[in-house]
Design an enzyme around this catalytic site. Structure first.
Site, short mmCIF file in Angstrom:
data_model
loop_
_atom_site.label_atom_id
_atom_site.label_comp_id
_atom_site.label_asym_id
_atom_site.label_seq_id
_atom_site.Cartn_x
_atom_site.Cartn_y
_atom_site.Cartn_z
N HIS A 71 38.93 37.96 30.33
CA HIS A 71 39.24 36.78 29.82
C HIS A 71 37.96 36.03 29.22
O HIS A 71 37.06 36.07 30.09
CB HIS A 71 40.19 35.73 30.37
CG HIS A 71 39.83 35.17 31.79
ND1 HIS A 71 39.10 34.07 31.73
CD2 HIS A 71 40.10 35.78 32.94
CE1 HIS A 71 38.94 33.78 33.16
NE2 HIS A 71 39.32 34.61 33.87
N ASP A 73 37.71 32.73 28.26
CA ASP A 73 37.69 31.43 28.73
C ASP A 73 37.27 31.00 30.23
O ASP A 73 37.36 31.80 31.09
CB ASP A 73 39.02 30.73 28.46
CG ASP A 73 40.33 31.15 29.24
OD1 ASP A 73 40.33 32.20 29.65
OD2 ASP A 73 41.04 30.44 29.94
N ASP A 95 34.09 34.25 37.33
CA ASP A 95 35.15 34.16 36.72
C ASP A 95 35.22 33.73 35.28
O ASP A 95 35.27 32.31 34.98
CB ASP A 95 36.16 33.12 37.59
CG ASP A 95 37.74 33.04 37.22
OD1 ASP A 95 37.93 34.00 36.39
OD2 ASP A 95 38.39 32.06 37.40
N GLU A 125 43.32 32.37 29.43
CA GLU A 125 43.67 32.83 30.76
C GLU A 125 43.96 31.69 31.84
O GLU A 125 44.75 31.48 32.82
CB GLU A 125 42.98 33.98 31.34
CG GLU A 125 43.36 34.60 32.62
CD GLU A 125 43.26 34.16 33.92
OE1 GLU A 125 43.92 34.32 35.04
OE2 GLU A 125 42.23 33.03 34.00
N GLU A 149 38.77 40.48 36.90
CA GLU A 149 38.67 39.22 37.56
C GLU A 149 37.79 39.45 38.70
O GLU A 149 37.78 40.57 39.30
CB GLU A 149 40.22 38.88 38.01
CG GLU A 149 40.94 38.20 37.11
CD GLU A 149 40.73 36.85 36.69
OE1 GLU A 149 40.00 36.38 37.35
OE2 GLU A 149 41.30 36.42 35.70
#
Length: 371
Positions: A71, A73, A95, A125, A149
């Protein structure tokens, strides 16, 4: 285009540039453009941006077809981007921009005939999962999916808890002047009692369970009262309930419905609850070719077998895994405990080894696929 070799220095610099782009949920465009350029330079084909802003690009050809999805974001809050020794600091360092960029460079290494990699940079996400929900709705012809992740390179995430968010509204029959509080029930005080009781009942009987297998009830918001000298007539509380893989949302909702009724009768207050969000828990099969390929990939680079872990959070894997019925895992360099912290960082060495592990894993998967 000539085959371009990604050096460790190039991969590190690219991660650093990605961290300098501050991309909170639904403001991912700088990252989308950055990744589209990189994919173009690295020889990906069919680079596109879908309706909701996900970046999708393809590398290689033939089978198996693997989706690598990270992801773009980050949670709000800026962290100064800098290198200190082996650490690279920045919002999203663990992250999940390190996992995302590791996936990009691993995907870039795939040549025609070695299988097909669909690389995805997903939006939102950390928000409402707009990106992944759109991918799932659209469907995609893939045999395997990996979500990026931070798990640490020696751990492969095979399960996530589900999530139920509920709003509980407690109402008293009337309100009174705060100088004569005995004239009516106080909705805030009643909510406190109600919330504590609901938590106690839902969490009971779990003493022997590990954190990964525990149902947890957390109060996250409270709103009530209209004036400094009037007893509150209404109070609303929000709960975030995490559901382990041996339970489901429906069974948990039924327990909540029963308990709310019981507590409300005992306390003689009106109580209504509504569901704000529900995501089913998910556990991937432990012996899929994908898990076997990761085991071998990690052993090649680290020298020991990875641990298969159940995480207490909820991830994109839940949404897709419950729908597509294909082997899926979540994996990536980075320390999960660095996620969302005020001085988030990632180990550069771990990030670079993460790229190698993903490459090796895809090689093993090619061999194991269809056996």
């Amino acid at each position: 285009m000539s085959h371009f070799t990604v050096t460790p220095a190039f991969a590190t610099k690219a991660l650093e540039k990605a961290l300098k782009l501050y991309t909170p949920s639904l403001s991912e465009k700088p990252m989308t453009d950055f990744l589209a350029d990189k994919c173009d330079d690295l020889g990906f084909s069919d680079i596109r941006i879908d309706e909701v802003g996900n970046l999708i690009a393809t590398k290689g050809s033939g089978s198996p077809r693997i989706m690598l999805c990270g992801h773009m974001d980050v949670v709000p809050g800026k962290v100064r981007v800098r290198r200190e020794g082996d650490s690279l600091y920045g919002r999203g360092a663990s992250d999940a921009k390190a996992p995302l960029m590791a996936m990009l460079f691993a995907a870039a290494s795939i040549q025609d005939g070695e299988g097909t990699v669909i690389f995805v940079g997903a939006v939102d996400e950390e928000g409402s999962a707009t990106g992944i929900k759109n991918l799932v709705k659209k469907g995609m012809n893939v045999d395997y999916a990996v979500f990026g992740e931070p798990s640490g390179i020696g751990q492969v995430t095979i399960a996530y808890k589900g999530r139920l968010a509920i709003n509980l509204k407690v109402s008293a029959k009337d309100s009174s002047h705060a100088s004569a509080p005995w004239l009516s029930k106080n909705a805030i005080e009643e909510s406190m009692v109600f919330a504590a009781e609901l938590k106690k009942r839902l969490e009971s009987g779990q003493d022997a369970k590990s954190k990964g297998m525990m149902l947890t009830v957390t109060m996250t918001e409270i709103r009530g009262g209209i004036s400094h000298n009037v007893t509150p007539k209404e109070c609303e509380t929000v709960f975030d309930i995490r559901i382990p893989v041996d339970r489901d949302c429906k069974d948990t909702e039924q327990r909540i419905a029963t308990m709310v009724k019981e507590i409300s009768a005992e306390r003689k207050v009106e109580a209504f609850y509504s569901i704000l969000d529900e995501t089913e828990p998910f556990e991937a099969p432990h012996n899929s070719p994908l898990v076997r390929a990761f085991t071998l990939g990690v052993m090649n680079v680290v020298g020991s077998r990875p641990t298969l872990i159940r995480k207490t959070g909820t991830g994109d894997m839940n949404v897709l895994g419950n729908q597509w019925k294909i082997p899926v895992v979540t994996y990536g360099p980075g320390d999960p405990h660095e996620a969302h912290t005020i001085d988030e960082k990632v180990s550069i060495e771990e990030y670079l080894r993460g790229i190698e592990i993903l490459k090796k894993t895809m090689g093993h998967l090619r061999r194991l696929h269809g056996r």
